[in-house]
Design an enzyme around this catalytic site. Structure first.
Site, mmCIF file in Angstrom:
data_model
loop_
_atom_site.group_PDB
_atom_site.id
_atom_site.type_symbol
_atom_site.label_atom_id
_atom_site.label_comp_id
_atom_site.label_asym_id
_atom_site.label_seq_id
_atom_site.Cartn_x
_atom_site.Cartn_y
_atom_site.Cartn_z
ATOM 1 N N LYS A 155 0.720 -1.359 -0.001
ATOM 2 C CA LYS A 155 0.069 -0.162 0.017
ATOM 3 C C LYS A 155 0.866 1.322 0.047
ATOM 4 O O LYS A 155 0.694 2.112 -0.832
ATOM 5 C CB LYS A 155 -0.869 0.019 1.136
ATOM 6 C CG LYS A 155 -1.878 0.928 1.054
ATOM 7 C CD LYS A 155 -2.765 1.005 2.580
ATOM 8 C CE LYS A 155 -3.532 -0.404 2.881
ATOM 9 N NZ LYS A 155 -4.712 -0.481 3.656
ATOM 10 N N LYS A 186 2.683 -4.147 11.091
ATOM 11 C CA LYS A 186 1.340 -4.099 11.808
ATOM 12 C C LYS A 186 1.757 -4.622 13.118
ATOM 13 O O LYS A 186 2.700 -5.475 13.497
ATOM 14 C CB LYS A 186 0.496 -4.963 11.148
ATOM 15 C CG LYS A 186 -0.889 -4.650 11.492
ATOM 16 C CD LYS A 186 -1.404 -3.442 10.400
ATOM 17 C CE LYS A 186 -2.917 -2.965 10.721
ATOM 18 N NZ LYS A 186 -3.043 -1.777 9.733
ATOM 19 N N SER A 189 -1.206 9.988 7.362
ATOM 20 C CA SER A 189 -0.312 9.569 8.453
ATOM 21 C C SER A 189 1.372 9.936 7.851
ATOM 22 O O SER A 189 1.906 10.299 8.755
ATOM 23 C CB SER A 189 -0.313 7.833 8.560
ATOM 24 O OG SER A 189 -1.355 7.615 9.222
#
Ligand code: NAD
Length: 401
Positions: A91, A103, A340
């Protein structure tokens, strides 16, 4: 069963079978670079001590620091977190931002914690992972059951705002982060709508999941006069051919905690919702919603994946065969991680950008990403998911040390 991760591997292999990237790249990307586990000891309000399992998966950092959320959940699913870490690497590459993929998760029921216990858990997390994270190493963010409260504490405990994103604006968060995922999806859709033959007259929308991403997308549709004919939450789904009054639905949901029984709309099941005739179907709830079982009955022209992993590989083939275009998660919802990155950049430079500035930059990033994905899909006569993977693989290969 490592179902989610196998789905990711299939997506990777399918893209690599279209364009040859060599076996070395596959070997390096098929598993995470690093998996870190720590036990977190937390003093509870009654003076007792409890231990929570915490881990962080760092998938790839060739393009920049690992980037991705931390989730708090009693049944943290390692397979799912590993999958999401890998998808983050793809991504961030599609979005064209200098970040990698990661993650994390903590096995905890956050609803069973007091505010003080939660704060001590966040501090324990920051202390335990201090050596593994950092503004130029790994930059976590909120995920399921975490938010700006947790990120503010981790940043303070670590001692630098750029160590995490998704902070409150008062503590260095970026303006526009809360609407970025939906806004990014909207810009992608606008960029591609002519090529997807989305007739403005027929451009109706169905949204699964009236939550952060889904309800914000509904607001954007309402602002642009686009009719939302169906939506849902975990309690059920509603449908109205005349279009749903989104502002009134917000009030209804606030009052009743549910979208169900909304005046002027018909209650339907979540399964029926996914099969409604519409221009754009927006899965914005859970993974694996469009599968081998229901893909043939999907009656949308375009699927915009605001959720992560809502469509299985088998469903992708059925949809492609039916001429339904899927705008894949790694493009469609990459507005969130893009803003972000803007937050990180502002923190690193000691700046605070205006909401307008963030929006202009987000639009520019999303339009470029959409164009590049479309080009790869078109050149190779494949679906946009494979187009997006090919784009990411090109960028990852270029960055490989
Ligand atoms: P959220 O919890 O705010 O919203 C999820 C919504 O889905 C809720 O309305 C919930 O009631 C609904 N839902 C749950 N189970 C359902 C079911 N069985 N059927 C129909 N609806 C159901 O979460 P969110 O932040 O909006 O995230 C939604 C999806 O978007 C997730 O897959 C997430 O990973 C993805 N995503 C979110 C962001 C972001 O910035 N929020 C960024 C990237 C990806």
């Amino acid at each position: 069963m490592a179902q989610a991760y196998n789905n990711f591997l299939s997506q990777l292999e399918r893209a690599m079978s279209v364009k040859d990237f060599g076996t070395e790249l596959y070997g390096l990307l098929r598993s995470p670079m690093k998996q870190i586990e720590h036990q977190l000891n937390v003093t509870m309000d009654d003076g007792s001590s409890r231990t929570f399992e915490a881990y962080r998966i760092q998938h790839n950092n060739w393009r920049g620091p690992y980037k991705g959320g931390i989730r708090f959940h009693p049944q943290v699913d390692l397979d799912e977190v590993k999958t999401l870490a890998a998808l983050m690497s793809f991504k961030t590459a599609v979005a064209g931002i200098p970040m990698g993929g990661g993650k994390g998760g903590v096995t905890v029921d956050p609803k069973a914690l007091s505010q003080g216990e939660r704060e001590r858990l966040d501090r324990a997390w920051a202390q335990a992972f201090k050596a593994d994270i950092g503004p130029t190493v790994d930059v976590p963010a909120p995920d399921v059951n975490t938010g700006s409260f947790d990120m503010d504490i981790i940043a303070a405990e670590y001692g630098h705002p750029a160590v995490v994103t998704g902070k409150s604006v008062e503590h260095g968060g970026s303006l526009g982060r809360d609407t970025a995922t939906a806004m990014g999806g909207w810009y992608v859709l606008q960029q591609l709508k002519d090529r997807l033959f989305l007739d403005p007259e027929m451009f109706t929308v169905v949204i699964q999941g009236f939550g952060n991403a889904g309800a914000t997308f509904a607001d954007i549709c309402a602002r642009h006069g686009v009719k939302v004919v169906g939506t849902s939450d975990s309690s059920g789904a509603i449908y109205s051919t005349d279009g749903i009054d989104i502002a009134a639905l917000h009030a209804h949901k606030q009052a009743t905690k549910s979208v169900k029984d909304f005046p002027g709309a018909r209650n339907i099941s979540n399964a029926e919702l996914l099969e409604l005739e519409c221009g754009v179907l927006v899965p914005a709830a859970l993974e694996s919603q469009i599968t081998l079982e229901n893909a043939a009955r999907v009656n949308a022209k375009v699927i915009l994946e605001l959720a992560n992993g809502p469509t299985t590989v088998e469903a992708d083939d059925i949809l492609f065969g039916k001429g339904i275009q899927v705008i894949p998660d790694i493009l469609a919802n990459s507005g969130g991680v893009t803003v972000s990155y803007f937050e990180w950049d502002q923190n690193m430079k000691g700046e605070q950008w205006s909401a307008e500035q963030v929006d202009v930059m987000l639009k520019d990033h999303m339009e470029k990403a959409a164009e590049e994905v479309w080009k790869r899909a078109h050149e190779n006569t494949v679906d946009m998911r494979r187009g997006a993977f090919i784009l990411a693989l090109e960028r990852l290969q270029q960055a490989k040390p």
